[in-house]
Design a protein around this motif. Structure first.
Motif, PDB file in Angstrom:
ATOM      1  N   LEU A 155      16.758 -14.779 -15.025  1.00 11.26           N
ATOM      2  CA  LEU A 155      17.924 -14.227 -15.402  1.00 11.26           C
ATOM      3  C   LEU A 155      18.511 -13.337 -16.604  1.00 11.26           C
ATOM      4  CD1 LEU A 155      20.101 -17.254 -14.323  1.00 11.26           C
ATOM      5  CD2 LEU A 155      19.824 -15.112 -12.956  1.00 11.26           C
ATOM      6  N   ARG A 156      17.291 -13.383 -17.331  1.00 11.93           N
ATOM      7  CA  ARG A 156      17.429 -12.461 -18.750  1.00 11.93           C
ATOM      8  C   ARG A 156      17.330 -10.764 -18.159  1.00 11.93           C
ATOM      9  NH1 ARG A 156      12.591 -15.084 -22.204  1.00 11.93           N
ATOM     10  NH2 ARG A 156      13.814 -16.891 -22.869  1.00 11.93           N
ATOM     11  N   ASP A 157      16.690 -10.576 -17.032  1.00 15.44           N
ATOM     12  CA  ASP A 157      16.836  -9.022 -16.649  1.00 15.44           C
ATOM     13  C   ASP A 157      17.332  -9.063 -15.164  1.00 15.44           C
ATOM     14  OD1 ASP A 157      15.337  -8.335 -18.994  1.00 15.44           O
ATOM     15  OD2 ASP A 157      13.431  -9.338 -18.024  1.00 15.44           O
TER      16      ASP A 157
ATOM     17  N   GLY B 140      23.903 -12.948  -9.647  1.00 18.82           N
ATOM     18  CA  GLY B 140      24.319 -13.136  -7.848  1.00 18.82           C
ATOM     19  C   GLY B 140      23.236 -12.791  -7.402  1.00 18.82           C
ATOM     20  N   THR B 141      22.600 -11.552  -7.649  1.00 17.58           N
ATOM     21  CA  THR B 141      21.228 -11.329  -6.782  1.00 17.58           C
ATOM     22  C   THR B 141      20.115 -12.396  -7.047  1.00 17.58           C
ATOM     23  OG1 THR B 141      21.502  -8.974  -7.144  1.00 17.58           O
ATOM     24  CG2 THR B 141      19.251  -9.603  -6.574  1.00 17.58           C
TER      25      THR B 141
ATOM     26  N   GLY C  11      17.957 -10.570   4.603  1.00 17.51           N
ATOM     27  CA  GLY C  11      18.954 -10.456   3.418  1.00 17.51           C
ATOM     28  C   GLY C  11      18.352 -10.560   2.060  1.00 17.51           C
ATOM     29  N   VAL C  12      17.470 -11.189   1.891  1.00 20.83           N
ATOM     30  CA  VAL C  12      16.453 -11.352   0.672  1.00 20.83           C
ATOM     31  C   VAL C  12      15.935  -9.992   0.345  1.00 20.83           C
ATOM     32  CG1 VAL C  12      14.452 -12.140  -0.712  1.00 20.83           C
ATOM     33  CG2 VAL C  12      16.066 -13.917   0.378  1.00 20.83           C
TER      34      VAL C  12
ATOM     35  N   ASP D  56      19.111  -4.114  -5.428  1.00 19.00           N
ATOM     36  CA  ASP D  56      19.229  -4.420  -6.930  1.00 19.00           C
ATOM     37  C   ASP D  56      17.977  -3.957  -7.711  1.00 19.00           C
ATOM     38  OD1 ASP D  56      21.739  -5.019  -6.960  1.00 19.00           O
ATOM     39  OD2 ASP D  56      21.579  -6.800  -6.748  1.00 19.00           O
ATOM     40  N   GLY D  57      16.772  -3.616  -6.984  1.00 19.63           N
ATOM     41  CA  GLY D  57      15.385  -3.103  -7.360  1.00 19.63           C
ATOM     42  C   GLY D  57      14.829  -4.031  -8.424  1.00 19.63           C
TER      43      GLY D  57
END
Length: 107
Positions: free
Chosen positions: A52-54, A58-59, A98-99, A106-107
């Motif tokens: 989650l740092r990068d 939500g993604t 979906g994934v 969001d690349g």
């Protein structure tokens, strides 16, 4: 960013381990599967938090849950003999789509 996605996939793969271990713990009645399940669940959350740092939360959360759910369902089908009905497989395919869509967007 690529390392964050790799960590996210690792965190999701750890869900396979903890969910399967908790299933084997028989409602936490068997000590070692319960300990393994809880320990690996914590590790999965830690690895997710590092990713989650990068990544957008939500993604990352949607991918973590999606891949984890997909992996656990496939493990259930292959290892535990759970239903592999066409409808169930189609729904699992939708999770995978979906994934992949979230990764592309969001690349």
């Amino acid at each position: 960013m690529k390392a964050a996605w790799i960590l996210l996939v690792v965190a999701a793969l750890l869900e396979l381990v903890w969910a399967t271990a908790l299933k084997q713990s028989n409602g936490l009645a068997r000590l070692w599967p319960a300990v393994i399940g809880m320990t690996v669940a914590l590790l999965s959350v830690v690895v997710l938090s590092v990713s989650l740092r990068d990544l957008p939360v939500g993604t990352a959360y949607a991918v973590w849950v999606g891949l984890g759910s997909l992996g656990v369902a496939v493990t259930g089908i292959i290892v535990l003999g759970e239903s592999a009905s066409p409808a169930r497989l189609a729904c699992l395919l939708l999770i995978l789509v979906g994934v992949i869509g979230l990764k592309v967007v969001d690349g």
